[in-house]
Scaffold this motif. Structure first.
Motif, short mmCIF file in Angstrom:
data_model
loop_
_atom_site.label_atom_id
_atom_site.label_comp_id
_atom_site.label_asym_id
_atom_site.label_seq_id
_atom_site.Cartn_x
_atom_site.Cartn_y
_atom_site.Cartn_z
N ILE A 132 0.83 -1.21 0.00
CA ILE A 132 0.00 0.00 0.00
C ILE A 132 0.87 1.26 0.00
O ILE A 132 0.43 2.32 0.44
CB ILE A 132 -0.98 0.01 1.20
N THR A 133 2.11 1.12 -0.50
CA THR A 133 3.01 2.29 -0.50
C THR A 133 2.41 3.49 -1.26
O THR A 133 2.43 4.60 -0.72
CB THR A 133 4.39 1.92 -1.09
N PRO A 134 1.85 3.30 -2.49
CA PRO A 134 1.31 4.48 -3.18
C PRO A 134 0.19 5.16 -2.39
O PRO A 134 0.15 6.39 -2.30
CB PRO A 134 0.76 3.90 -4.49
N LEU A 135 -0.69 4.37 -1.77
CA LEU A 135 -1.77 4.94 -0.97
C LEU A 135 -1.22 5.73 0.21
O LEU A 135 -1.65 6.85 0.50
CB LEU A 135 -2.66 3.79 -0.45
N LYS A 136 -0.20 5.15 0.90
CA LYS A 136 0.40 5.83 2.06
C LYS A 136 1.08 7.13 1.64
O LYS A 136 0.98 8.13 2.33
CB LYS A 136 1.44 4.90 2.71
N THR A 137 1.77 7.08 0.48
CA THR A 137 2.46 8.28 0.01
C THR A 137 1.44 9.37 -0.30
O THR A 137 1.62 10.53 0.07
CB THR A 137 3.24 7.95 -1.29
#
Ligand SMILES: Nc1ncnc2c1ncn2[C@@H]1O[C@H](COP(=O)(O)OP(=O)(O)OP(=O)(O)O)[C@@H](O)[C@H]1O
Ligand SMILES: [Mg+2]
Length: 309
Positions: free
Chosen positions: A80-85
């Protein structure tokens, strides 16, 4: 068929780890974990010890779903890196803009106030009054956005103290006195003397201020507000009830969302931004607590905050 399923899971964008429950032996991991550069042993040690629902590893964020099947523990790992970013960028943007707006708005507001107080001509005074009122609303909005930003950052940590809830409630009521008189609303604090609660005093006073403000704002002329505190099981309950316009049932699931206001036509008359209750909920949650609401349109509402002790 089994072979087909294995090939599907091998290509899945989710990480999958299957562990034999009793001996802790890894039975299967799919290739994506290696693409992420993550050692499954390292990850597994962490997953089995901590039981987290989210993990940060090597600057990547993962959401973990865990379940058991035929004596095996299965972990599904979603990146979920893109969501967190995106969430982080959004939070930072709101926090920075609010911070930059705070000073200019408070300068405009204090100048408008001086001009308003000194103005003699009625029609100019009316304009200045409108400028002042709108700037005060902007100040309140920026203040609420900054409170939310602080709650979501490291400052949002609960500082546990032993708090005298009666004293805290009386201070909140005192600070809202002008507003209470304007609406001709009576507030009763029904909390035993020296009633203590383990909580973050500063944050609980922000929470209570928002609840009481609503109880006044959405009340009828000459209405009543009660603030109560009592123990119930492992919780201390802080309750605010009113004799106001109430909230139709279909809106109840949404009122704690940011910027949600019940109906646009009544919102035009009663101003606000819809951030108050999201601040309330956030403060309750970081205390490990919860919020309950009951309401009867036309008869009033009751908000309860349950704080574990
Ligand atoms: N005690 C209450 N009685 C009736 N309606 C309420 C009460 N408290 C909240 N509401 C409804 O829930 C909505 C959300 O409340 P919230 O406090 O989040 O926002 P607000 O009061 O509109 O704005 P502000 O950000 O200034 O608090 C309100 O717009 C109102 O319609
Ligand atoms: Mg409000």
């Amino acid at each position: 068929m089994l072979d087909l399923f294995k090939r599907i899971v091998d290509r899945s964008p989710y990480g999958v780890i299957v562990v034999e429950k009793h001996q802790g032996k890894i039975l299967y991991t799919n290739p994506i974990l290696h693409e992420w550069g993550i050692s499954e042993r390292e990850l597994l040690k962490f997953l089995l010890q901590e039981n987290p629902s989210e993990v940060e590893l090597k600057n990547r964020f993962f959401k973990i779903t865990k379940f058991e099947e035929d004596g095996n523990i299965i972990f599904l790992i979603e990146e979920i890196t893109p969501l967190k970013t995106y969430q982080r960028a959004k939070k930072d943007f709101v926090a920075n803009v609010s911070h930059e707006l705070k000073t200019p708005i408070s300068v405009i507001s204090s100048i408008a106030e001086t001009l308003y107080l000194e103005e003699k001509y009625p029609f100019k005074k009316r304009f200045l009054e409108r400028i002042l009122k709108r700037t005060k609303e902007m100040e309140a909005l920026v203040e609420d956005l900054l409170i939310l930003a602080a709650l979501e950052s490291k400052e949002g940590k609960v500082i546990w103290e032993d708090i005298n809830l009666k004293k805290l409630a009386e201070e909140v009521v005192q600070n809202l006195k002008e507003f209470t008189d304007e609406k001709n609303v009576t507030i009763k604090v029904e909390i035993p003397d020296n009633f203590r609660c383990r909580c973050d005093g500063h944050k609980i006073s922000i929470l209570l201020k928002n609840l009481v403000e609503n109880a006044i704002k959405y009340n009828r002329e000459g209405g009543q507000v009660w603030i109560k505190a009592y123990r119930s099981g492992k919780y201390t309950v802080l309750e605010v009830s009113d004799t106001g316009i109430g909230i139709p049932k279909k809106h109840l699931p949404f009122i704690f969302e940011r910027f949600y206001r019940v109906d646009k036509s009544r919102s035009r008359e009663i101003r606000g931004t819809g951030l108050g209750l999201s601040i309330v909920k956030h403060i309750a949650l970081i205390h490990g607590g919860k919020v309950e609401v009951e309401s009867q349109p036309g008869n009033g509402s009751t908000f309860r905050i349950l704080i574990p002790q």
